[in-house]
Design an enzyme around this catalytic site. Structure first.
Site, PDB file in Angstrom:
ATOM      1  N   GLY A  28      55.393 -41.610 -15.400  1.00 47.46           N
ATOM      2  CA  GLY A  28      55.629 -41.340 -16.421  1.00 47.46           C
ATOM      3  C   GLY A  28      56.592 -42.355 -17.148  1.00 47.46           C
ATOM      4  N   ASN A  29      56.728 -42.195 -18.371  1.00 46.66           N
ATOM      5  CA  ASN A  29      57.568 -42.923 -19.351  1.00 46.66           C
ATOM      6  C   ASN A  29      57.670 -42.548 -20.539  1.00 46.66           C
ATOM      7  OD1 ASN A  29      54.786 -43.904 -20.538  1.00 46.66           O
ATOM      8  ND2 ASN A  29      54.708 -44.765 -18.505  1.00 46.66           N
ATOM      9  N   SER A  76      53.572 -50.046 -16.798  1.00 45.70           N
ATOM     10  CA  SER A  76      52.306 -50.325 -16.475  1.00 45.70           C
ATOM     11  C   SER A  76      51.356 -49.749 -17.954  1.00 45.70           C
ATOM     12  CB  SER A  76      51.379 -50.126 -15.264  1.00 45.70           C
ATOM     13  OG  SER A  76      51.545 -48.674 -15.221  1.00 45.70           O
ATOM     14  N   HIS A  95      54.516 -40.363 -21.760  1.00 41.12           N
ATOM     15  CA  HIS A  95      53.381 -39.957 -20.805  1.00 41.12           C
ATOM     16  C   HIS A  95      53.768 -39.280 -19.537  1.00 41.12           C
ATOM     17  CE1 HIS A  95      49.932 -40.716 -18.326  1.00 41.12           C
ATOM     18  NE2 HIS A  95      50.460 -41.439 -17.647  1.00 41.12           N
ATOM     19  N   HIS A  97      52.795 -36.967 -15.585  1.00 44.10           N
ATOM     20  CA  HIS A  97      51.499 -36.691 -14.971  1.00 44.10           C
ATOM     21  C   HIS A  97      52.114 -34.948 -14.545  1.00 44.10           C
ATOM     22  CE1 HIS A  97      49.345 -40.278 -13.849  1.00 44.10           C
ATOM     23  NE2 HIS A  97      50.288 -40.716 -14.563  1.00 44.10           N
TER      24      HIS A  97
END
Length: 232
Positions: A28-29, A76, A95, A97
């Site tokens: 995540g980010n 990434s 983002h 998961h």
């Protein structure tokens, strides 16, 4: 140092994301853009959340996609964020998961808009992208992830304001908003809605859809030009 204030904001946003429980490990980010100086700042790649500092945050040019004033590799997923900033004009992107939203993404199943809880944030089903092709994965994968998100909203006839979330097939959710804090809020709500949808499918998989006028009422009373939810 370029974007020192923005680095501070994005540092705290990434720590806040970690505290939501939506991420594990280094998954995540969060990023946030400052269009007046032409950059967005994003979490560095592979560094655990609990060791992050503001200096770790990586500025990236909105024009070129190149790192500015940092020796660290950005997330990434940076090229995905870049495409969304360019297409949507949003101010923050997240983002994760997260468990339930990612389960729907991996199953390639949309999170249906089945009630007013959903409609308070998203005006329609949270859609799933098509799978990326072998060529798209092999050549500029992260950029193509962003492009397929944009393509999905266009396919569904939705604006990025009406639908501030997309599930990337076999990958996970991306959310966005005016700033990083709102993008995190959308990620939290999406995970809650995915959990509700999971349970509802177990309880009554064939339940009737709500009327569109009810969905529109709840969405527009909070987000429309004549919104009256909350305080001025």
């Amino acid at each position: 140092m370029i974007a020192a204030g923005l680095r501070e904001i994005v540092f705290h946003a990434n720590r806040a994301l970690a505290e939501t429980g939506l991420v594990i490990g280094t998954f995540g980010n969060v990023s946030q853009a400052d269009r007046t100086i032409g950059v967005f700042v994003i979490k560095p790649s592979g560094i655990p959340y609990d060791t992050l500092t503001p200096a770790h945050m990586v500025p990236v040019s909105l024009e070129t996609g190149e790192v500015v004033d940092s020796n660290l590799r950005p997330s990434s997923d940076t090229a995905t964020h870049l495409e969304l900033y360019r297409a949507f004009g949003c101010g923050g992107i997240v983002h994760t998961h997260s468990e339930y939203a990612t389960a729907f993404a991996q199953a390639r199943v949309a999170v249906r808009c089945m009630g007013t809880t959903h409609a308070d944030y998203f005006r329609a089903d949270v859609p799933v992208t098509r799978p990326l092709t072998k060529e798209e994965v092999g050549n500029e994968y992260e950029k193509n992830t962003g492009l397929v998100i944009v393509e999905t909203l266009r396919r569904e006839g939705l604006s990025c304001n009406e639908m501030a979330a997309v599930l990337v097939a076999n990958h996970g959710p991306f959310t966005w908003g005016p700033d990083a804090a709102s993008a995190i809020e959308h990620a939290e709500v999406l995970e809650y809605l995915a959990r509700l949808e999971w349970r509802m499918r177990a309880l009554a998989a064939e339940a009737a859809r709500p009327d569109s006028f009810l969905i529109d009422k709840h969405y527009l009373r909070k987000h429309g030009p004549d919104a009256y939810y909350g305080q001025k």
